[in-house]
Motif scaffolding. Structure first.
Motif, PDB file in Angstrom:
ATOM      1  N   VAL A 254     -22.410  19.021 -13.348  1.00  0.00           N
ATOM      2  CA  VAL A 254     -22.847  19.389 -11.912  1.00  0.00           C
ATOM      3  C   VAL A 254     -21.643  20.084 -11.362  1.00  0.00           C
ATOM      4  CG1 VAL A 254     -23.493  18.039  -9.821  1.00  0.00           C
ATOM      5  CG2 VAL A 254     -24.157  17.112 -11.959  1.00  0.00           C
ATOM      6  N   ARG A 255     -21.845  21.111 -10.721  1.00  0.00           N
ATOM      7  CA  ARG A 255     -20.720  21.851  -9.788  1.00  0.00           C
ATOM      8  C   ARG A 255     -21.232  21.706  -8.397  1.00  0.00           C
ATOM      9  NH1 ARG A 255     -20.831  27.500  -8.252  1.00  0.00           N
ATOM     10  NH2 ARG A 255     -22.324  27.768  -9.630  1.00  0.00           N
ATOM     11  N   VAL A 256     -20.175  21.161  -7.739  1.00  0.00           N
ATOM     12  CA  VAL A 256     -20.261  20.752  -6.328  1.00  0.00           C
ATOM     13  C   VAL A 256     -19.050  21.371  -5.452  1.00  0.00           C
ATOM     14  CG1 VAL A 256     -20.263  18.831  -4.694  1.00  0.00           C
ATOM     15  CG2 VAL A 256     -21.432  18.570  -6.735  1.00  0.00           C
TER      16      VAL A 256
ATOM     17  N   GLY B 252     -13.268  22.890   1.303  1.00  0.00           N
ATOM     18  CA  GLY B 252     -13.112  24.027   0.632  1.00  0.00           C
ATOM     19  C   GLY B 252     -13.062  24.000  -0.892  1.00  0.00           C
ATOM     20  N   GLN B 253     -12.898  22.735  -1.491  1.00  0.00           N
ATOM     21  CA  GLN B 253     -12.845  22.703  -2.930  1.00  0.00           C
ATOM     22  C   GLN B 253     -13.981  22.636  -3.508  1.00  0.00           C
ATOM     23  OE1 GLN B 253      -9.931  19.599  -4.163  1.00  0.00           O
ATOM     24  NE2 GLN B 253     -10.469  19.722  -6.173  1.00  0.00           N
TER      25      GLN B 253
ATOM     26  N   PHE C 220     -18.432  10.717  -8.039  1.00  0.00           N
ATOM     27  CA  PHE C 220     -17.446  11.655  -8.645  1.00  0.00           C
ATOM     28  C   PHE C 220     -16.267  11.514  -7.249  1.00  0.00           C
ATOM     29  CE2 PHE C 220     -20.096  14.171  -5.849  1.00  0.00           C
ATOM     30  CZ  PHE C 220     -19.324  14.702  -4.892  1.00  0.00           C
ATOM     31  N   GLN C 221     -14.936  11.913  -7.572  1.00  0.00           N
ATOM     32  CA  GLN C 221     -13.828  11.651  -6.802  1.00  0.00           C
ATOM     33  C   GLN C 221     -14.279  12.658  -5.435  1.00  0.00           C
ATOM     34  OE1 GLN C 221     -11.458   9.627  -7.424  1.00  0.00           O
ATOM     35  NE2 GLN C 221     -10.659  10.037  -5.353  1.00  0.00           N
ATOM     36  N   SER C 222     -13.952  12.023  -4.126  1.00  0.00           N
ATOM     37  CA  SER C 222     -14.160  12.792  -3.080  1.00  0.00           C
ATOM     38  C   SER C 222     -13.411  14.114  -2.855  1.00  0.00           C
ATOM     39  CB  SER C 222     -13.704  12.132  -1.963  1.00  0.00           C
ATOM     40  OG  SER C 222     -12.368  11.649  -2.022  1.00  0.00           O
ATOM     41  N   LEU C 223     -13.816  15.259  -2.413  1.00  0.00           N
ATOM     42  CA  LEU C 223     -13.022  16.556  -2.511  1.00  0.00           C
ATOM     43  C   LEU C 223     -12.390  16.861  -0.989  1.00  0.00           C
ATOM     44  CD1 LEU C 223     -16.080  18.485  -4.459  1.00  0.00           C
ATOM     45  CD2 LEU C 223     -13.874  17.544  -5.286  1.00  0.00           C
ATOM     46  N   PRO C 224     -11.300  17.468  -0.828  1.00  0.00           N
ATOM     47  CA  PRO C 224     -10.983  18.255   0.363  1.00  0.00           C
ATOM     48  C   PRO C 224     -11.853  19.346   0.605  1.00  0.00           C
ATOM     49  CG  PRO C 224      -9.369  18.131  -1.602  1.00  0.00           C
ATOM     50  CD  PRO C 224     -10.412  17.538  -1.992  1.00  0.00           C
TER      51      PRO C 224
ATOM     52  N   PRO D 291     -17.343  15.821   5.538  1.00  0.00           N
ATOM     53  CA  PRO D 291     -17.850  16.419   4.412  1.00  0.00           C
ATOM     54  C   PRO D 291     -19.039  17.101   4.377  1.00  0.00           C
ATOM     55  CG  PRO D 291     -17.560  14.165   3.910  1.00  0.00           C
ATOM     56  CD  PRO D 291     -17.187  14.310   5.103  1.00  0.00           C
ATOM     57  N   ASP D 292     -19.297  18.175   3.710  1.00  0.00           N
ATOM     58  CA  ASP D 292     -20.412  18.466   3.549  1.00  0.00           C
ATOM     59  C   ASP D 292     -20.597  19.072   2.151  1.00  0.00           C
ATOM     60  OD1 ASP D 292     -23.169  19.685   3.192  1.00  0.00           O
ATOM     61  OD2 ASP D 292     -22.570  21.503   4.332  1.00  0.00           O
ATOM     62  N   TYR D 293     -21.058  18.103   1.019  1.00  0.00           N
ATOM     63  CA  TYR D 293     -21.113  18.484  -0.078  1.00  0.00           C
ATOM     64  C   TYR D 293     -22.439  18.982  -0.501  1.00  0.00           C
ATOM     65  CZ  TYR D 293     -17.396  15.128  -0.787  1.00  0.00           C
ATOM     66  OH  TYR D 293     -16.174  14.549  -0.683  1.00  0.00           O
ATOM     67  N   GLU D 294     -22.133  20.311  -1.187  1.00  0.00           N
ATOM     68  CA  GLU D 294     -23.433  21.225  -1.579  1.00  0.00           C
ATOM     69  C   GLU D 294     -23.368  21.386  -2.972  1.00  0.00           C
ATOM     70  OE1 GLU D 294     -24.046  25.896  -1.347  1.00  0.00           O
ATOM     71  OE2 GLU D 294     -23.173  24.970   0.365  1.00  0.00           O
ATOM     72  N   VAL D 295     -24.582  20.934  -3.640  1.00  0.00           N
ATOM     73  CA  VAL D 295     -24.704  21.067  -5.188  1.00  0.00           C
ATOM     74  C   VAL D 295     -24.837  22.426  -5.454  1.00  0.00           C
ATOM     75  CG1 VAL D 295     -26.016  20.255  -6.981  1.00  0.00           C
ATOM     76  CG2 VAL D 295     -25.780  18.731  -5.027  1.00  0.00           C
ATOM     77  N   ARG D 296     -23.983  23.176  -6.146  1.00  0.00           N
ATOM     78  CA  ARG D 296     -24.219  24.459  -6.540  1.00  0.00           C
ATOM     79  C   ARG D 296     -24.912  24.731  -7.597  1.00  0.00           C
ATOM     80  NH1 ARG D 296     -19.947  27.497  -3.682  1.00  0.00           N
ATOM     81  NH2 ARG D 296     -20.078  26.632  -1.586  1.00  0.00           N
ATOM     82  N   ASP D 297     -24.715  23.850  -8.811  1.00  0.00           N
ATOM     83  CA  ASP D 297     -25.396  24.158 -10.006  1.00  0.00           C
ATOM     84  C   ASP D 297     -25.497  22.738 -11.008  1.00  0.00           C
ATOM     85  OD1 ASP D 297     -26.673  25.708 -11.965  1.00  0.00           O
ATOM     86  OD2 ASP D 297     -24.763  25.467 -13.114  1.00  0.00           O
TER      87      ASP D 297
END
Length: 178
Positions: free
Chosen positions: A71-73, A110-111, A104-108, A45-51
């Motif tokens: 937080v938007r990720v 593209g989500q 926060f719960q892990s994301l698939p 995964p590559d979690y990117e903080v958007r906002d």
């Protein structure tokens, strides 16, 4: 005599591969390992903080107060482990806040999602203005690209003294803030 040229020819044929390999420079297995590792793509995964936003109502608070940032990720990498909780650290300046709900719960792959977190401000923090920021996966356990894991919220969070009379009349409480 005919045997000697045949024997020499056979010896030459058998020795020529060994002679050729002796001319090849020795291989450095450590260098091969490093170059293979450096060239391989890590999958994860590559979690990117958007906002990151702090509520205006919480932009002025006191020691011991609680912040509820939004937080938007996005996961711009590949899938993460299902049902894994990703840790998020929060800071006022360089002071670490105490997580109440800091994951926060892990994301698939593209989500993208927006969620609310909760952090308590330490009682020992000094009064003044601070920049609020978050850091996803501070232990670097799952995220493959940490360059986009931190973001600051716009504006400042002001830590002000409480409005009660016990603080207002306390000379020692104000020491260092005049």
């Amino acid at each position: 005599m005919i045997r000697l040229p045949v024997i020499l020819m056979l010896v030459f044929l058998f020795l020529s591969p060994a002679l050729g390999s002796a001319q090849e420079p020795p291989r450095d297995n450590a260098a091969d390992t490093i170059s293979l590792a450096a060239g391989s793509d890590r999958i994860g995964p590559d979690y990117e903080v958007r906002d990151v936003e702090v509520l205006v109502a919480e932009s002025t608070t006191s020691p011991g107060g609680v912040l509820h940032p939004s937080v938007r990720v996005a996961n711009t990498g590949s899938d993460d482990i299902p049902s894994y909780m990703v840790t998020v650290s929060a800071f006022l300046g360089n002071i670490t806040l105490v997580p109440v709900n800091g994951a926060f719960q892990s994301l698939p792959a593209g989500q993208e999602t927006t969620f609310s977190l909760e952090y308590k401000i330490p009682e020992t923090i000094d009064f003044g203005g601070y920049t609020f920021s978050i850091l996803i996966d501070p232990d670097q356990t799952h995220d493959i690209n940490i360059s986009n894991n931190m973001k600051k919220a716009g504006g400042m969070v002001s830590i002000t003294p409480p409005d009660d009379d016990s603080f207002i009349g306390c000379e020692a409480c104000w020491e260092g803030y005049r």
